[in-house]
Design a protein around this motif. Sequence first.
Motif, short mmCIF file in Angstrom:
data_model
loop_
_atom_site.label_atom_id
_atom_site.label_comp_id
_atom_site.label_asym_id
_atom_site.label_seq_id
_atom_site.Cartn_x
_atom_site.Cartn_y
_atom_site.Cartn_z
N THR A 124 35.15 33.95 -78.05
CA THR A 124 37.03 33.97 -77.97
C THR A 124 36.47 33.71 -80.01
N HIS A 125 34.66 33.14 -79.34
CA HIS A 125 34.23 32.26 -81.49
C HIS A 125 34.59 34.89 -81.98
N ASP A 126 33.79 35.88 -81.36
CA ASP A 126 34.15 36.61 -82.16
C ASP A 126 35.44 37.17 -82.49
N PHE A 127 36.61 36.61 -81.55
CA PHE A 127 37.63 36.90 -81.39
C PHE A 127 38.47 36.39 -82.92
N LEU A 128 37.90 34.85 -82.62
CA LEU A 128 39.14 33.59 -83.40
C LEU A 128 38.07 34.12 -84.81
N THR A 129 37.03 34.22 -85.13
CA THR A 129 36.50 34.56 -86.50
C THR A 129 36.60 35.78 -86.77
N LYS A 130 37.24 37.42 -86.30
CA LYS A 130 37.83 38.36 -86.91
C LYS A 130 36.00 39.22 -86.70
N SER A 131 35.23 38.80 -86.84
CA SER A 131 34.14 39.33 -86.63
C SER A 131 33.96 40.70 -85.37
N LEU A 132 34.48 41.09 -84.64
CA LEU A 132 34.58 42.03 -83.81
C LEU A 132 35.83 41.80 -83.69
N SER A 133 36.20 43.48 -83.30
CA SER A 133 37.53 44.26 -82.87
C SER A 133 37.56 43.79 -81.33
N ILE A 134 38.41 43.86 -80.94
CA ILE A 134 39.21 43.76 -79.59
C ILE A 134 38.35 44.73 -78.92
N GLN A 135 37.97 45.83 -78.78
CA GLN A 135 37.24 47.04 -78.85
C GLN A 135 36.08 46.97 -78.77
N ASP A 136 35.04 45.85 -79.29
CA ASP A 136 33.87 45.68 -79.41
C ASP A 136 33.09 44.43 -79.12
N ILE A 137 34.71 43.62 -78.34
CA ILE A 137 34.43 42.01 -77.76
C ILE A 137 33.85 42.99 -76.32
N GLN A 138 35.24 43.73 -75.97
CA GLN A 138 34.93 44.05 -74.47
C GLN A 138 33.73 45.12 -74.20
N LEU A 149 39.06 41.60 -70.24
CA LEU A 149 38.27 40.65 -71.76
C LEU A 149 39.48 39.61 -71.73
N HIS A 150 41.16 39.41 -71.93
CA HIS A 150 42.00 38.57 -72.44
C HIS A 150 41.65 37.61 -71.09
N ARG A 151 40.92 37.52 -70.12
CA ARG A 151 41.32 36.43 -69.28
C ARG A 151 40.02 34.88 -70.31
N TYR A 152 39.04 36.24 -71.25
CA TYR A 152 37.46 35.20 -71.54
C TYR A 152 38.23 34.59 -72.71
N ILE A 153 39.24 35.04 -74.09
CA ILE A 153 39.83 34.80 -75.16
C ILE A 153 40.46 33.67 -75.06
N GLN A 154 39.86 32.47 -74.84
CA GLN A 154 41.07 30.97 -74.95
C GLN A 154 41.31 30.31 -75.91
#
Length: 190
Positions: A124-138, A149-154
């Motif tokens: 969630t932190h990496d998603f909110l700060t846009k430090s990584l793309s969705i693909q990189d987070i996955q 993955l989307h279940r984990y982004i809160q």
Amino acid sequence: TLTLRNRLEMEVAVLLAFDCYLRAADIEGIQKRHLIFAKKPSEEHLATLVLPKTKTGVNQSVVVRSLLLHTLLNRVLPEGPADRLFPFSLSSFRQNIRSALKERPLRIPDIHITPHSLRYGGATHDFLTKSLSIQDIQQRGRWSSTKMLHRYIQVGTTAQVQLDYPAATNRVLTRISADIPGFFNLPDSF
């Protein structure tokens, strides 16, 4: 709080689980030999954590990105002959996290955080700060699909929890995040 309790190994486990999106079982199973430090560390790659067996497969790995974490791992590793990186049980880890949240300086008694929450929090932190793309987070979280993955982004839960923090807790967290190396008396570069 874990630092004040002299539980450096648990502090490192929290940071590693958050940075590398680890499952609770991953934390408990990490051996010292699974951590490979880069010969020439860079801002993007300080070390690699090899995960021989996870819920989603075998021979997976994740890059350790945090300088703070790299520094702390170097402090924890030399201690003791044991194979396991973290010399505590998962139940002890859970108990220490719960009690640390209730104590000063955090004082967040009503929030339910477990070792697995760190996996959610890191993604969630990496998603909110846009430090990584969705693909990189996955890829980093070793999720087989973006649906998982989307279940984990809160995002909503994170916003609500931040609103519920006591003002004193927000001040402490702001002070820590403004200068993490300084707060922990660590170098801010190699």
